[in-house]
Scaffold this active site. Structure first.
Site, PDB file in Angstrom:
ATOM      1  N   LYS A  93       0.778  -1.193  -0.129  1.00 37.41           N
ATOM      2  CA  LYS A  93       0.056  -0.192  -0.123  1.00 37.41           C
ATOM      3  C   LYS A  93       0.852   1.218  -0.043  1.00 37.41           C
ATOM      4  O   LYS A  93       0.833   2.160   0.697  1.00 37.41           O
ATOM      5  CB  LYS A  93      -0.936   0.096   1.401  1.00 37.41           C
ATOM      6  CG  LYS A  93      -1.791  -1.274   1.251  1.00 37.41           C
ATOM      7  CD  LYS A  93      -3.006  -1.488   0.623  1.00 37.41           C
ATOM      8  CE  LYS A  93      -3.904  -2.577   1.008  1.00 37.41           C
ATOM      9  NZ  LYS A  93      -3.311  -4.012   1.299  1.00 37.41           N
ATOM     10  N   ARG A  94       1.831   1.330  -0.811  1.00 39.24           N
ATOM     11  CA  ARG A  94       2.768   2.518  -0.992  1.00 39.24           C
ATOM     12  C   ARG A  94       2.170   3.398  -2.095  1.00 39.24           C
ATOM     13  O   ARG A  94       1.216   3.397  -2.359  1.00 39.24           O
ATOM     14  CB  ARG A  94       3.951   2.140  -1.424  1.00 39.24           C
ATOM     15  CG  ARG A  94       4.852   1.065  -0.523  1.00 39.24           C
ATOM     16  CD  ARG A  94       4.963   1.455   0.885  1.00 39.24           C
ATOM     17  NE  ARG A  94       6.220   0.831   1.738  1.00 39.24           N
ATOM     18  CZ  ARG A  94       5.900  -0.230   2.521  1.00 39.24           C
ATOM     19  NH1 ARG A  94       4.602  -0.419   2.674  1.00 39.24           N
ATOM     20  NH2 ARG A  94       6.705  -0.695   3.235  1.00 39.24           N
TER      21      ARG A  94
END
Lengths: 275, 275
Positions: A93-94
């Site tokens: 989830k960058r």
């Protein structure tokens, strides 16, 4: 990995199962705890037990980072151990400004830099195009963008009416101009089965990575009926229901049974809906 | 660290400068490259040179992760080296379903687990409340939520009209019910100076972490004039303009000069606008 290779694996194995390696050191069977790297030993046995029934593995990066340097080492060994036939997803989830996203891309895609060589990484869309594009600079690597997630908080912002459509639909529309089905997938939670038909109108060809079957309560049948396309177009993830199917010395064979059960159900749905 | 302690440091030092440790191994001066841990050695000298003029340090986690296990070790040593008087921010842009965000919270806040002991972590809001709350379970630790970022892609979604107001305003409104000014800050880019007055109407008391002064071109004076409140309420970050002020053997004294220059400018603005 290419779109064609992935679809080939799905067809051959009659499975679109992704096994989530959310490996929590606190939940690993007692008999592994004394080993030098219990997390890797656990993953190794899970991979050996499930590889026949799944096409992808998805380590949840938080579980490794929480262990610091040792966790990073377990992650490197895990990724190196997964067979090249399996699609690998860094569930991270960058997403950050361009130069920083470029560094995250190196983290997950450039083994000479970080020791990791994933096929794909999950990315949050909030910061927009220049937070996503640097991941697409790596040939044959994939971005899996959050669209409509499986958790209760998905109602806070993702479903707001944004310029005339729910925000998650705007994310799908806007981002589908950044890359095609060969480089971009979307996260859509299995708990959101009512939205799959609408999502398929917006992105008919892209793969959807679907968490939330199992511990979170989503229906595999509904997801498959409403989400599948002519190239399957689904990777359905199960984590806890497989890797923690049992916590005794026989945990791996229980994991294998659960993966097999899901694969057999998936084979039916491929027969019914993959068209 | 408490709100009162942070404001005390700002008052005492006449500075609201945060030094961004976006330490890129490829940009470190040549004379450090042969050392066993050039990233830590660089950071150590930057910290020694700038600590008098700043109140916070913000390692950008991507730059460390990109180096794998070695990067993680450099990060641990850096955090341990920063004086306890300085507020430490893990610029990580995390956020995931509840149980996973709980693991990210352990990563950055629980030294017994990961070896890291930050005061704060940056979090992306897209996944909503249950992706943020687990970070608030740690006493005296802070969440810094993305609101309106400094990059070009901030226009893609953050400014969409969401249920009658720009999405970033909805993020401010909704999240300000999750925690008060003692536990929650917001990221607002310096390149968005036109929005600071409106943002201050919505969150008059919360601190804003402001990147984008320096390399990205935002105006420190505009940010200070429109963003400051009676307890300063600003942490303004500069990364590249300080840490890469020079790349010779004298890099640290150039960094110190640039930090000093910014501090002196900030002292003026505190005198003018902190009321």
């Amino acid at each position: 990995m290419t779109y064609e290779f992935l679809f080939g694996q799905i067809s051959q194995k009659q499975s679109y199962l992704c096994v989530g390696l959310d490996t929590d050191i606190r939940k690993i069977p007692a008999h592994l705890q004394g080993l030098p790297d219990p997390v890797f030993e656990f993953n190794k046995q899970i991979i050996d037990a499930t590889a026949d029934y799944c096409v992808a593995y998805k380590p949840n990066i938080a579980f490794y980072e929480a262990l610091g340097k040792q966790g990073w080492e377990s992650l490197q060994k895990t990724i190196a151990y997964i067979p090249k036939t399996h699609f690998t997803i860094a569930d991270a989830k960058r997403g950050d400004i361009g130069n920083t996203s470029g560094l995250y891309a190196r983290t997950f895609f450039d083994p000479a830099s970080s020791g990791l060589d994933f096929d794909a990484v999950t990315v949050a869309p909030y910061m927009g195009s220049d937070s996503v594009m640097p991941f697409l600079d790596f040939a044959d690597k994939w971005v899996i963008l959050l669209a409509l997630t499986s958790n209760p908080g998905s109602t806070d912002f993702q479903r707001m009416n944004a310029d005339g459509a729910p925000l998650f639909e705007q994310v799908l529309k806007t981002s589908s101009e950044w890359a095609g089905k060969d480089r971009l997938m979307y996260v859509v939670g299995a708990t959101q089965a009512g939205e799959f038909q609408r999502i398929r109108q917006l992105v008919p060809e892209h793969f959807l990575l679907v968490p939330g079957v199992g511990a979170q309560g989503g229906s595999l049948e509904d997801v498959s009926r409403f989400g599948m396309n002519a190239h399957c177009g689904l990777l359905v993830n199960a984590s806890r229901s497989i890797i923690y199917a049992d916590n005794g010395s026989d945990f791996a064979s229980h994991a294998r049974q659960e993966a097999c059960r899901l694969q057999q159900e998936m084979a039916r749905y491929l027969d019914l809906y993959c068209r």
